[in-house]
Design an enzyme around this catalytic site. Structure first.
Site, short mmCIF file in Angstrom:
data_model
loop_
_atom_site.label_atom_id
_atom_site.label_comp_id
_atom_site.label_asym_id
_atom_site.label_seq_id
_atom_site.Cartn_x
_atom_site.Cartn_y
_atom_site.Cartn_z
N HIS A 176 0.54 43.20 76.42
CA HIS A 176 0.40 43.65 77.81
C HIS A 176 -0.88 43.06 78.37
O HIS A 176 -1.87 42.96 77.65
CB HIS A 176 0.37 45.18 77.89
N ASP A 187 8.54 48.74 77.39
CA ASP A 187 9.88 48.17 77.39
C ASP A 187 10.42 47.89 76.01
O ASP A 187 11.59 47.56 75.86
CB ASP A 187 9.89 46.91 78.26
N1 CMC Z 1 4.47 37.56 71.11
C1 CMC Z 1 3.66 36.64 70.52
N2 CMC Z 1 2.46 36.26 70.98
C2 CMC Z 1 2.04 36.83 72.13
C3 CMC Z 1 2.83 37.79 72.80
C4 CMC Z 1 4.07 38.16 72.26
N3 CMC Z 1 4.85 39.07 72.87
N4 CMC Z 1 2.17 38.20 73.92
C5 CMC Z 1 1.01 37.52 73.93
N5 CMC Z 1 0.92 36.70 72.85
C6 CMC Z 1 -0.21 35.85 72.49
C7 CMC Z 1 -0.25 34.57 73.33
O1 CMC Z 1 0.46 33.52 72.72
C8 CMC Z 1 -1.73 34.29 73.40
O2 CMC Z 1 -2.14 33.73 72.19
P1 CMC Z 1 -3.38 32.68 72.13
O3 CMC Z 1 -4.55 33.37 72.76
O4 CMC Z 1 -3.58 32.44 70.65
O5 CMC Z 1 -2.94 31.45 72.88
C9 CMC Z 1 -2.35 35.70 73.46
O6 CMC Z 1 -1.41 36.56 72.80
C10 CMC Z 1 -2.58 36.21 74.88
O7 CMC Z 1 -1.35 36.11 75.58
P2 CMC Z 1 -1.24 35.82 77.14
O8 CMC Z 1 0.12 35.33 77.46
O9 CMC Z 1 -2.41 34.94 77.54
O10 CMC Z 1 -1.49 37.26 77.71
P3 CMC Z 1 -1.08 37.78 79.12
O11 CMC Z 1 -1.95 38.93 79.40
O12 CMC Z 1 -1.08 36.64 80.09
O13 CMC Z 1 0.46 38.21 78.93
C11 CMC Z 1 2.42 39.47 78.64
C12 CMC Z 1 0.90 39.51 78.85
C13 CMC Z 1 2.99 40.89 78.77
C14 CMC Z 1 3.09 38.58 79.70
C15 CMC Z 1 2.70 38.89 77.22
O14 CMC Z 1 2.11 39.72 76.25
C16 CMC Z 1 4.19 38.72 76.94
O15 CMC Z 1 4.78 37.71 77.33
N6 CMC Z 1 4.86 39.76 76.29
C17 CMC Z 1 6.28 39.75 76.08
C18 CMC Z 1 6.98 40.16 77.37
C19 CMC Z 1 6.89 41.66 77.62
O16 CMC Z 1 7.12 42.47 76.75
N7 CMC Z 1 6.61 42.02 78.89
C20 CMC Z 1 6.59 43.41 79.33
C21 CMC Z 1 5.24 43.89 79.77
S1 CMC Z 1 5.24 45.70 79.91
C22 CMC Z 1 6.29 46.04 81.21
C23 CMC Z 1 5.72 45.74 82.53
O17 CMC Z 1 4.65 46.27 82.85
O18 CMC Z 1 6.38 44.99 83.26
#
Ligand code: CMC
Length: 431
Positions: free
Chosen positions: A308, A365
């Site tokens: 998140h 989720d």
């Molecule tokens: N699986 C594997 N690696 C992950 C994941 C994941 N689900 N989420 C983040 N990472 C890693 C990412 O690869 C990155 O690694 P590094 O720093 O080594 O390059 C690090 O963690 C930070 O990730 P980010 O994408 O820069 O973080 P963000 O804050 O931009 O993204 C997120 C947050 C929710 C989009 C992401 O965690 C994700 O894609 N999760 C899966 C989708 C999901 O479950 N979304 C629902 C969010 S809750 C409901 C809502 O509020 O809508």
């Protein structure tokens, strides 16, 4: 340098600027950089708004490190245990928990606005039969502005309120109709004797040919999920609603824009993506392979339902519904193999060094989809249910922005990296 200021120094020019430091009720102090461009001629760059507060708001507070979520100051755990979705809608929109009288009046008002204009029903027939219900939601909610001209004066508080009542009340009707259309069944009218969630279930699952018995456990589980999804401060869809609304667009158009933003798998579409991922994993024995893929930087696969932007500890909403997922499954199909995969996945991921280091915990989720599935909601409707719940958050945030005396159109700037200025070359001289 004042105590409540931050000084910015442009090392290239030696210019200094003292900027005010704002403090809220909770949360980090916030630098007001509004004068940075006019005084120093520089912009700030914050990809994904990781350090940017886009507005001042008194609706919802999140502490991502501690896993705290408050609606109007009330902890989500207390609201989940003691309140109900209608009461939470009143709390969010009006700022206070309702008295008994206010509660009856508000519920009555929402119930009485749940029907949609008969002509609006014709819109559905213009969609291809297998359209994703979220695509129908974007279109039909946007189209509400063509029907309710008496609630389009965006600065009129009474119009704002009627638009809010209509959106909250009609969203389940619009959502259920999108499902009925996709499976070729007649659309079902709302029933005033039923509660908000009971009504949604009967519009989803009843047919004119037979009686439909509402399962009170299912209605209760839906009510809980709607409370948990009701608002979440300045997330992607809410920011979209605010940005669209800041131009003076009407609330139906602004909310329709928010629905589009919610649809993506990184946001509301994650609940659908979680189930599709669990179905793909299929067996507990395949989990290590998927964990390895999630960690592999050359693979675009992510563990859906994990991570998140704000929560860097356990999502408090996930903690609340984790138990509900178990309870509801005990009363329905017994042991759903998907839940077993989900539990094992959670267990393995929480012990894994990569997930610990990256502070990746299950989010709301991860479990909401499992509950929806257990109560018979089709997978392509999961994000639609999130839409119903988040409508109160969107419309409350929109109203707050509209009432802000300092309201201006949202207009970010950019760091331009394209071609430098050059002259036009006639087509015959281009190589
Ligand atoms: N699986 C594997 N690696 C992950 C994941 C994941 N689900 N989420 C983040 N990472 C890693 C990412 O690869 C990155 O690694 P590094 O720093 O080594 O390059 C690090 O963690 C930070 O990730 P980010 O994408 O820069 O973080 P963000 O804050 O931009 O993204 C997120 C947050 C929710 C989009 C992401 O965690 C994700 O894609 N999760 C899966 C989708 C999901 O479950 N979304 C629902 C969010 S809750 C409901 C809502 O509020 O809508």
């Amino acid at each position: 340098m004042g105590k409540n200021t931050v000084t910015i120094v442009n090392n290239a020019t030696g210019q200094e600027l003292e900027l005010p430091l704002m403090t809220g009720t909770h949360g980090p102090a916030t630098v007001d950089i509004g004068s940075l461009y006019s005084k120093l001629g520089i912009f700030t760059y914050d990809n994904g708004f990781k350090s940017t507060a886009s507005c001042q708001s008194s609706i919802t507070f999140i502490d991502g490190e501690e896993g705290i979520l408050l609606y109007r100051g009330y902890p989500i755990e207390q609201l989940a245990e003691k309140s109900n979705f209608m009461e939470v809608c009143h709390l969010l929109y009006y700022g206070e928990l309702p008295t008994k009288e206010q509660y009856s009046k508000f519920s009555w008002m929402i119930t009485r606005h749940s029907m949609i204009n008969e002509s609006l029903r014709d819109f559905y027939h213009g969609f291809w039969h297998n359209a994703h219900p979220m695509s129908i939601m974007v279109g039909v909610v946007g189209a509400l502005s063509a029907f309710y001209h008496d609630s389009l004066e965006i600065d009129n508080p009474r119009h704002q309120e009627i638009a809010a009542h209509r959106l909250i009340a009609k969203m389940p009707t619009i959502a259920a109709a999108s499902y009925k259309y996709s499976i070729g069944q007649p659309m079902v009218y709302p029933q005033n004797r039923l509660s908000y969630c009971e009504n949604f279930l009967q519009m989803m699952f009843s047919v004119p040919a037979s009686e439909y018995e509402i399962n009170p456990l299912h209605a209760k589980a839906l009510d809980l999920l709607f409370i948990l999804h009701a608002d979440h401060e300045q997330n992607a869809s809410t920011s979209t609603v605010r940005l669209a609304g800041s131009s003076g667009a009407n609330p139906f158009a602004a909310v329709s824009a928010g629905i589009g933003a919610l649809w993506g798998p990184a946001h509301g579409g994650a609940n659908e993506a979680v189930i599709r991922m669990l179905e793909e994993i299929r067996d507990v024995s395949a989990i290590p392979k998927y964990i390895a893929r999630a960690k592999d930087k050359n693979d675009s696969f992510r563990l859906m339902g994990f991570g998140h932007r704000v929560y860097k500890s356990y999502d408090p909403r996930a903690r609340i519904i984790r138990n509900t997922a178990h309870d509801i499954l005990k009363t329905t199909s017994g042991n759903d193999p998907l839940l077993e995969i989900a539990m094992r996945l959670e267990e393995i991921a929480l012990k894994d060094e990569y997930f610990i280091q990256h502070k990746l915990y299950p989010n709301v989720d991860f479990y909401s989809g499992i509950i929806y599935k257990a109560i018979g909601i089709p997978v392509n409707m999961f994000t639609v249910l999130f839409t119903i719940a988040r409508t109160i958050g969107w419309i409350t945030q929109w109203k707050e922005m509209m009432s802000d005396k300092e309201r201006v159109i949202g207009r970010p700037r950019q760091l331009y990296t394209g071609a430098a200025r050059r002259d036009y070359v006639p087509i015959e001289r281009r190589s």
